[in-house]
Design an enzyme around this catalytic site. Sequence first.
Site: not given
Ligand code: NAD
Length: 313
Positions: A12, A35, A105, A144, A148
């Site tokens: 997203f 995923f 690196r 989670y 983090k």
């Molecule tokens: P999302 O689930 O849409 O995106 C996460 C992406 O990471 C996905 O495309 C998934 O396929 C990929 N992914 C997961 N595990 C992986 C792995 N082992 N190797 C490679 N790719 C992997 O979620 P998002 O809302 O887009 O969140 C993105 C980041 O922002 C995350 O790190 C999340 O913790 C952080 N975040 C999001 C929010 C929110 O409200 N959306 C709030 C706080 C932090």
Amino acid sequence: MKRILITGGAGFIGSFLCERLLSEGNDVISLDNYFTGSKSNIAHLLSNPYFEAVRHDVTMPFFAEVDEIYNLACPASPVHYQYNPIKTVKTSVMGAINMLGLAKRVKAKILQASTSEVYGDPKVHPQIEEYWGHVNPIGKRACYDEGKRAAETLFINYQRQNRVRIKIARIFNTYGPRMMPNDGRVISNFIVQALHNKPITIYGDGSQTRSFQYISDLIEGLVRLMNTGDEFTGPVNIGNPGEFTIRELAEKVLSLIPESTSEIIYKPLPEDDPTQRQPDISLARKKLDWKPVVPLEEGLVHTIEYFRKTLES
Ligand code: NAD
Ligand code: UDP
């Protein structure tokens, strides 16, 4: 032109970040294991010769000559990150180690997508960056939250020990188009339920609060943070201080979908669900000259529009 790596680039938030950084003329690589992300989020970017989509899991090392890394790979919805909690911890911790190793690196600058969840069920309100948080280390959300928190620890120590140029963004609840309809997060759930005339599921009594930020505000904040001078590492809160109860959110969504016949129902509150959450964004205002500009109602209208189209097709 900078060479920029975005882990979680097909998710997203990641997909909007790819779009933004490409539009500024950069060379962008998305690294994703798909995923919770999907190729459809980035399909419109694939014809751009400066964009590459690589299927890769961040728990494994990756090498590329890049100038900047945005480390976003990690499932973000409680439903998804609790599906395989061990994998969630590995993604945060080993992903951070692999990306920090790469940054060290190739001397790249690296930004970590941390979260308001590092504050757990906060006893300080609104949350300031100095607050250490209140997290249950053995609860359902710990995979989670603690993943983090460990990633933040790794980031700051690579900076202290190896002079890696780091940035830590503590992101608060973010919403917008490209959230998955079955994502389980509250905004996508409520909108999809209302559009399908299904009951709106409030967990608990709905008095818990969240502060919702629209995706375009977050992207602006992240890019500004990456562009700060090396002396500023964060952590810095990036969120919208407008605080709403979940009941208020349900009512707002229903008022914006007036044809919906959905009723509100109440379900049990999930374990360790935080009772309140609101960012203090004084630091972001000062260091990034940033503040959110999209009010909840306006962001909801765009998001509802997106889900209408997605669910129809
Ligand atoms: P999302 O689930 O849409 O995106 C996460 C992406 O990471 C996905 O495309 C998934 O396929 C990929 N992914 C997961 N595990 C992986 C792995 N082992 N190797 C490679 N790719 C992997 O979620 P998002 O809302 O887009 O969140 C993105 C980041 O922002 C995350 O790190 C999340 O913790 C952080 N975040 C999001 C929010 C929110 O409200 N959306 C709030 C706080 C932090
Ligand atoms: N929530 C809810 N109904 C839903 C989904 C979530 O009442 O269908 C609640 C959830 O219990 C939490 C809040 O909405 O109190 C935000 O949940 P979300 O999963 O979006 O984010 P997080 O809890 O990680 O902030």
